[in-house]
Motif scaffolding. Structure first.
Motif, short mmCIF file in Angstrom:
data_model
loop_
_atom_site.label_atom_id
_atom_site.label_comp_id
_atom_site.label_asym_id
_atom_site.label_seq_id
_atom_site.Cartn_x
_atom_site.Cartn_y
_atom_site.Cartn_z
N LEU A 6 0.83 -1.20 0.00
CA LEU A 6 0.00 0.00 0.00
C LEU A 6 0.86 1.25 0.00
N ALA A 7 1.89 1.28 0.86
CA ALA A 7 2.70 2.49 0.99
C ALA A 7 3.92 2.22 1.84
N VAL A 8 4.91 3.11 1.70
CA VAL A 8 5.98 3.24 2.68
C VAL A 8 5.52 4.29 3.68
N THR A 9 5.41 3.90 4.95
CA THR A 9 4.93 4.80 5.99
C THR A 9 6.09 5.45 6.73
N PHE A 10 5.98 6.75 6.95
CA PHE A 10 6.95 7.52 7.74
C PHE A 10 6.25 8.02 9.00
N ASP A 11 6.84 7.80 10.15
CA ASP A 11 6.37 8.48 11.36
C ASP A 11 6.65 9.96 11.21
N ALA A 12 5.69 10.79 11.65
CA ALA A 12 5.84 12.22 11.46
C ALA A 12 5.26 12.99 12.63
N HIS A 13 5.93 14.04 13.05
CA HIS A 13 5.39 14.92 14.08
C HIS A 13 4.24 15.75 13.51
N ASP A 14 4.32 16.09 12.23
CA ASP A 14 3.28 16.86 11.55
C ASP A 14 2.97 16.18 10.22
N PHE A 187 6.89 -0.61 5.88
CA PHE A 187 5.97 -0.93 4.80
C PHE A 187 4.58 -1.19 5.37
N ASP A 188 3.57 -0.73 4.67
CA ASP A 188 2.17 -1.01 4.99
C ASP A 188 1.61 -1.89 3.88
N LEU A 189 1.12 -3.07 4.25
CA LEU A 189 0.59 -4.01 3.28
C LEU A 189 -0.93 -4.06 3.36
N ALA A 190 -1.55 -4.19 2.21
CA ALA A 190 -3.00 -4.36 2.13
C ALA A 190 -3.28 -5.78 1.65
N PRO A 191 -3.75 -6.68 2.52
CA PRO A 191 -3.98 -8.06 2.11
C PRO A 191 -5.08 -8.16 1.07
N ALA A 192 -4.87 -9.04 0.11
CA ALA A 192 -5.85 -9.23 -0.95
C ALA A 192 -7.17 -9.74 -0.37
N ALA A 193 -8.26 -9.19 -0.86
CA ALA A 193 -9.61 -9.62 -0.47
C ALA A 193 -9.84 -9.54 1.03
N GLY A 194 -9.06 -8.71 1.72
CA GLY A 194 -9.26 -8.54 3.16
C GLY A 194 -8.88 -9.74 4.00
N GLU A 195 -8.12 -10.68 3.44
CA GLU A 195 -7.78 -11.92 4.15
C GLU A 195 -6.56 -11.68 5.04
N GLN A 196 -6.75 -10.87 6.08
CA GLN A 196 -5.62 -10.49 6.91
C GLN A 196 -4.99 -11.68 7.62
N VAL A 219 -1.95 -5.72 12.07
CA VAL A 219 -0.99 -6.62 12.71
C VAL A 219 0.42 -6.17 12.35
N MET A 220 1.21 -5.89 13.37
CA MET A 220 2.60 -5.51 13.17
C MET A 220 3.47 -6.75 13.20
N LEU A 221 4.23 -6.94 12.14
CA LEU A 221 5.20 -8.02 12.05
C LEU A 221 6.59 -7.42 11.85
N ALA A 222 7.60 -8.27 11.86
CA ALA A 222 8.96 -7.84 11.54
C ALA A 222 9.54 -8.80 10.52
N ASP A 223 10.27 -8.27 9.56
CA ASP A 223 10.91 -9.11 8.55
C ASP A 223 12.16 -9.78 9.15
N PRO A 224 12.87 -10.63 8.41
CA PRO A 224 14.03 -11.33 8.98
C PRO A 224 15.14 -10.42 9.49
N GLY A 225 15.13 -9.16 9.09
CA GLY A 225 16.12 -8.22 9.61
C GLY A 225 15.63 -7.45 10.82
N GLY A 226 14.43 -7.77 11.31
CA GLY A 226 13.87 -7.09 12.47
C GLY A 226 13.15 -5.80 12.13
N ASN A 227 12.93 -5.52 10.87
CA ASN A 227 12.27 -4.29 10.45
C ASN A 227 10.75 -4.45 10.50
N GLU A 228 10.10 -3.59 11.26
CA GLU A 228 8.66 -3.70 11.44
C GLU A 228 7.91 -3.36 10.14
N PHE A 229 6.77 -4.03 9.95
CA PHE A 229 5.85 -3.68 8.88
C PHE A 229 4.44 -4.06 9.33
#
Length: 234
Positions: A6-14, A187-196, A219-229
């Motif tokens: 869906l998108a690359v998400t950035f935390d932002a103060h504004d 990364f923000d993922l949008a599961p196909a057909a809502g099958e989260q 649901v927050m997961l982490a990839d094999p490098g520990g990076n949250e998505f």
């Protein structure tokens, strides 16, 4: 079925201000996405999303963006546009002979304006690359997770690209900076057909790990490098 990026998400103060900056750089519309703000992508250009957060910046950034240019005048125009919108020049140790221009957006997120003639980013569009810190294992994970083929796999560096072309997502290989805190980009993922749930189980089988379930049901997961998505709910 595979999730879409869906998108690359950035935390932002504004978030609104940062979304406005990137909308001006990329020529995209701004869309409300709950408490966040989204610049939608398409089949060939990755979306950007800005989520409210008061967390302070800590450690190395997990990723940064590369914008392309058509000719030297176009590169200079993009740099000037960025500065007018609130960016600043950033010194990351680049050498004088290197022709890319390193900038920081209004909240300090680094990005580069790449000179014309870069063969790796030819045909990738304005948002040419999401350049990530990570190992080959992480690149292979994301290739399977998104169903995007490997378009580069050499010397521990990897890159993937949508089957439709466009923005590449790349991992620079070792040395990988130590992770000191939760990433401010993900990364923000949008599961196909809502099958989260089914998608979460598939990603776990590929090597992801569970982190938490958010108040919004994502649901927050982490990839094999520990990076949250995040895997969004329906």
């Amino acid at each position: 079925m595979l999730s879409g990026l869906l998108a690359v998400t950035f935390d932002a103060h504004d978030p609104a201000r940062l979304a406005g900056f990137w909308a001006g750089m990329l020529g995209r519309e701004v869309v409300d996405d709950g408490p966040a703000v989204l610049l939608p992508g398409d089949d060939t250009q990755v979306g950007l999303r800005f989520a409210p957060s008061r967390a302070a910046k800590a450690g190395e950034e997990h990723l940064h963006l590369h914008l392309t240019s058509d000719d030297p005048a176009d590169q200079q125009h993009r740099v000037e546009t960025a500065l007018k919108l609130g960016a600043a020049h950033l010194d990351v140790g680049q050498r004088p002979e290197e022709k890319h221009v390193v900038l920081a957006d209004p909240e300090g997120n680094a990005f580069c304006v790449i000179p014309p003639g870069n063969n790796f980013l030819a045909g990738c569009g304005l948002l040419g690359e999401v350049a990530c810190d990570g190992s080959r294992e992480v690149g292979l994970f994301w290739s399977e997770a998104l169903g995007w083929p490997l378009v580069w796999d050499q010397d521990e560096e990897t890159a993937i690209q949508s089957p439709h072309g466009g923005t590449k997502v790349a991992w620079g290989g070792p040395p990988v900076a130590p992770k000191e805190a939760r990433n401010r980009q993900r990364f923000d993922l949008a599961p196909a057909a809502g099958e989260q749930q089914a998608e979460v189980e598939r990603l776990l089988a590929l090597g992801a790990t569970r982190v938490e379930v958010g108040a919004d049901g994502a649901v927050m997961l982490a990839d094999p490098g520990g990076n949250e998505f995040r895997v969004r709910g329906s």
